[in-house]
Design a protein around this motif. Structure first.
Motif, PDB file in Angstrom:
ATOM      1  N   HIS A   1      46.906 -46.008 -10.834  1.00  0.00           N
ATOM      2  CA  HIS A   1      45.659 -46.737 -11.132  1.00  0.00           C
ATOM      3  C   HIS A   1      45.724 -48.133 -10.515  1.00  0.00           C
ATOM      4  O   HIS A   1      46.268 -49.055 -11.108  1.00  0.00           O
ATOM      5  CB  HIS A   1      45.481 -46.801 -12.655  1.00  0.00           C
ATOM      6  CG  HIS A   1      44.117 -47.236 -13.095  1.00  0.00           C
ATOM      7  ND1 HIS A   1      43.582 -46.869 -14.319  1.00  0.00           N
ATOM      8  CD2 HIS A   1      43.179 -48.017 -12.508  1.00  0.00           C
ATOM      9  CE1 HIS A   1      42.378 -47.388 -14.452  1.00  0.00           C
ATOM     10  NE2 HIS A   1      42.103 -48.104 -13.376  1.00  0.00           N
TER      11      HIS A   1
ATOM     12  N   HIS B   1      36.577 -49.184  -8.373  1.00  0.00           N
ATOM     13  CA  HIS B   1      35.369 -48.922  -9.168  1.00  0.00           C
ATOM     14  C   HIS B   1      34.241 -48.417  -8.267  1.00  0.00           C
ATOM     15  O   HIS B   1      33.782 -49.132  -7.367  1.00  0.00           O
ATOM     16  CB  HIS B   1      34.867 -50.201  -9.845  1.00  0.00           C
ATOM     17  CG  HIS B   1      35.830 -50.809 -10.800  1.00  0.00           C
ATOM     18  ND1 HIS B   1      36.102 -50.264 -12.028  1.00  0.00           N
ATOM     19  CD2 HIS B   1      36.578 -51.932 -10.716  1.00  0.00           C
ATOM     20  CE1 HIS B   1      36.976 -51.038 -12.656  1.00  0.00           C
ATOM     21  NE2 HIS B   1      37.284 -52.044 -11.889  1.00  0.00           N
TER      22      HIS B   1
ATOM     23  N   GLU C   1      37.396 -44.714  -9.601  1.00  0.00           N
ATOM     24  CA  GLU C   1      37.181 -44.897 -11.037  1.00  0.00           C
ATOM     25  C   GLU C   1      35.685 -45.137 -11.271  1.00  0.00           C
ATOM     26  O   GLU C   1      35.145 -46.157 -10.839  1.00  0.00           O
ATOM     27  CB  GLU C   1      37.987 -46.101 -11.575  1.00  0.00           C
ATOM     28  CG  GLU C   1      37.781 -46.321 -13.077  1.00  0.00           C
ATOM     29  CD  GLU C   1      38.626 -47.459 -13.663  1.00  0.00           C
ATOM     30  OE1 GLU C   1      39.050 -48.360 -12.901  1.00  0.00           O
ATOM     31  OE2 GLU C   1      38.843 -47.451 -14.886  1.00  0.00           O
TER      32      GLU C   1
ATOM     33  N   HIS D   1      35.419 -44.787 -18.789  1.00  0.00           N
ATOM     34  CA  HIS D   1      35.855 -44.816 -17.390  1.00  0.00           C
ATOM     35  C   HIS D   1      36.535 -43.500 -17.027  1.00  0.00           C
ATOM     36  O   HIS D   1      37.336 -42.973 -17.798  1.00  0.00           O
ATOM     37  CB  HIS D   1      36.797 -45.989 -17.149  1.00  0.00           C
ATOM     38  CG  HIS D   1      36.095 -47.309 -17.191  1.00  0.00           C
ATOM     39  ND1 HIS D   1      36.692 -48.500 -16.862  1.00  0.00           N
ATOM     40  CD2 HIS D   1      34.809 -47.617 -17.534  1.00  0.00           C
ATOM     41  CE1 HIS D   1      35.809 -49.480 -16.991  1.00  0.00           C
ATOM     42  NE2 HIS D   1      34.666 -48.976 -17.409  1.00  0.00           N
TER      43      HIS D   1
ATOM     44  N   HIS E   1      42.285 -44.811 -19.431  1.00  0.00           N
ATOM     45  CA  HIS E   1      42.636 -45.641 -20.593  1.00  0.00           C
ATOM     46  C   HIS E   1      41.881 -45.301 -21.885  1.00  0.00           C
ATOM     47  O   HIS E   1      41.098 -46.127 -22.380  1.00  0.00           O
ATOM     48  CB  HIS E   1      42.491 -47.131 -20.261  1.00  0.00           C
ATOM     49  CG  HIS E   1      41.244 -47.509 -19.485  1.00  0.00           C
ATOM     50  ND1 HIS E   1      39.981 -47.402 -20.004  1.00  0.00           N
ATOM     51  CD2 HIS E   1      41.096 -47.993 -18.235  1.00  0.00           C
ATOM     52  CE1 HIS E   1      39.109 -47.802 -19.110  1.00  0.00           C
ATOM     53  NE2 HIS E   1      39.751 -48.158 -18.017  1.00  0.00           N
TER      54      HIS E   1
ATOM     55  N   ASP F   1      46.526 -50.162 -13.646  1.00  0.00           N
ATOM     56  CA  ASP F   1      45.174 -50.719 -13.552  1.00  0.00           C
ATOM     57  C   ASP F   1      45.275 -52.098 -12.896  1.00  0.00           C
ATOM     58  O   ASP F   1      44.665 -53.070 -13.345  1.00  0.00           O
ATOM     59  CB  ASP F   1      44.529 -50.821 -14.939  1.00  0.00           C
ATOM     60  CG  ASP F   1      43.007 -50.798 -14.884  1.00  0.00           C
ATOM     61  OD1 ASP F   1      42.461 -50.886 -13.773  1.00  0.00           O
ATOM     62  OD2 ASP F   1      42.384 -50.707 -15.955  1.00  0.00           O
TER      63      ASP F   1
END
Ligand code: AMP
Ligand code: ZN
Ligand code: FE
Ligand code: FE
Length: 271
Positions: free
Chosen positions: A5, A37, A63, A74, A189, A241
Motif C-alpha cells: 500500500h 487514489h 485505491e 476504501h 484498512h 499506506d
C-alpha cells in the motif's frame, strides 16, 4: 517483504514513482504495490524503474474511495491491468470531476469574499489530480489561514462554507471494475471503517482480499481481521499506506508489509 500500500505523487504522495521504487529497493524490500487514489497514472513509470532492479516485484494497484451506506470505504485493487479501457475511463471521469469540484470550491470561496484564482491552483497541481490540500496551500499563502489544517477547519472540511463532496464509486462499482480489469478487490484498512458498518455484509459484496496489516491497525485489529480472512477465505494483505512520513531523513515506506511468497500466491491465483 513487500509493502502492498504505497502512494506516489500521481495522487497525494510526495515522491515520484521512480523515487519511491528506488527508496524501496534501497531499504531492502522485495517489492511494492503502487496504490494511488483513483488513478493508475504512476504505474507505467514505476514498472519501468523497477525493471532496473532485478527481481524487484512491482504490483500494479489502485485505491478507490467509495461510498457505502453513506460512509467512506476504501478499496484496493491488486494486479490490475492498468491499460484496461474501462478502468482508464472511470479514473478519467473521477479526475475530471475533481477539477469541476475545485472550481465549485473557488466559487464558494468567492461568495464569502475570499478570492483565489483557478490558475493559482492549476500552477501547483500541474498534470496531477486536484485536491483540497492544493486549495488549502493557497489560502495559507494568501493569509486567509494560518496553516493547512487551519484552512481545512475554517473553509474546506465537511460542513464548512467551501466544502464540496468528491465523486465516489459505490462499493459494487469499484469491485466490478477491479475484477473486470483482472485484479483482486481488497478491503483497505478495515480498522478505519465507520463503526456503524457491519463488516460481514461489506465483505460479501465480493471482496477477495483484506488488508489485515496497516500503519493504523493495532494488534487487536490484526487479530479480528485475520479471523475474517480465514472465515471468508480472503487473501491477507498489508501495507504502510505510505504518503510522506520520514524517520531520520529516510522515508518509512516498507514499515508494514507481507511476505514475498504471499504476494506470489495472490499473483498465481489470477494467472
Ligand atoms: P480531497 O481528496 O481533495 O478530499 O483531500 C483529501 C486530503 O486532504 C487528505 O488526503 C488529507 O491529506 C487532507 N486533509 C483532509 N482533512 C484535513 C485536515 N483537517 N487537515 C489537513 N489536511 C487534511
Ligand atoms: Zn492519500
Ligand atoms: Fe485509504
Ligand atoms: Fe491509501
Amino acid at each position: 517483504m513487500i509493502d502492498m500500500h504505497v502512494h506516489t505523487n500521481a495522487s497525494d504522495g510526495i515522491f515520484s514513482p521512480t523515487q519511491i521504487v528506488e527508496w524501496a529497493y534501497k531499504k531492502g524490500l522485495r517489492g511494492i504495490a503502487i496504490t494511488d487514489h483513483d488513478t493508475v497514472d504512476g504505474i507505467v513509470e514505476a514498472v519501468y524503474t523497477s525493471k532496473k532492479y532485478g527481481g524487484f516485484l512491482l504490483v500494479p494497484g489502485i485505491e478507490f474511495s467509495c461510498i457505502y451506506d453513506g460512509k467512506e470505504v476504501h478499496i484496493l485493487g491488486y494486479f490490475i491491468d492498468y491499460t484496461h479501457q474501462e478502468l482508464i475511463n472511470i479514473t478519467k471521469e473521477i479526475k475530471d470531476y475533481r477539477l469541476k469540484r475545485i472550481k465549485k470550491m473557488i466559487q464558494k470561496l468567492q461568495e464569502i469574499n475570499i478570492s483565489i484564482d483557478f490558475d493559482e491552483v492549476k500552477n501547483i497541481v500541474k498534470d496531477g489530480s486536484f485536491g483540497r490540500p492544493h486549495v488549502a496551500k493557497i489560502l495559507v499563502q494568501k493569509g486567509y489561514a494560518d496553516s493547512i489544517s487551519d484552512a481545512f477547519e475554517k473553509f474546506l472540511t465537511r460542513g464548512r462554507e467551501a466544502f464540496v463532496e468528491r465523486f465516489k464509486l459505490s462499493v459494487e462499482e469499484a469491485i466490478d471494475i477491479i475484477k473486470k480489469s483482472g485484479g483482486i478487490p481488497t478491503l483497505a484498512h478495515p480498522g478505519l471503517l465507520d463503526e456503524s458498518i457491519f463488516i460481514d455484509d461489506l465483505i460479501k459484496k465480493g471482496f477477495l482480499g483484506i488488508e489485515v496489516y496497516h500503519r493504523e491497525h493495532d494488534s487487536q485489529h490484526e487479530e479480528i481481521f485475520f479471523k475474517k480472512a480465514k472465515e471468508y477465505n480472503l487473501f491477507v494483505t498489508g501495507g504502510s499506506d505510505y504518503h510522506d512520513d520520514q524517520k531520520e531523513g529516510v522515508p518509512t515506506v516498507g514499515s508494514v508489509g507481507i511476505s514475498y511468497e504471499s504476494v506470489i500466491n495472490m499473483k498465481n491465483s489470477i494467472e
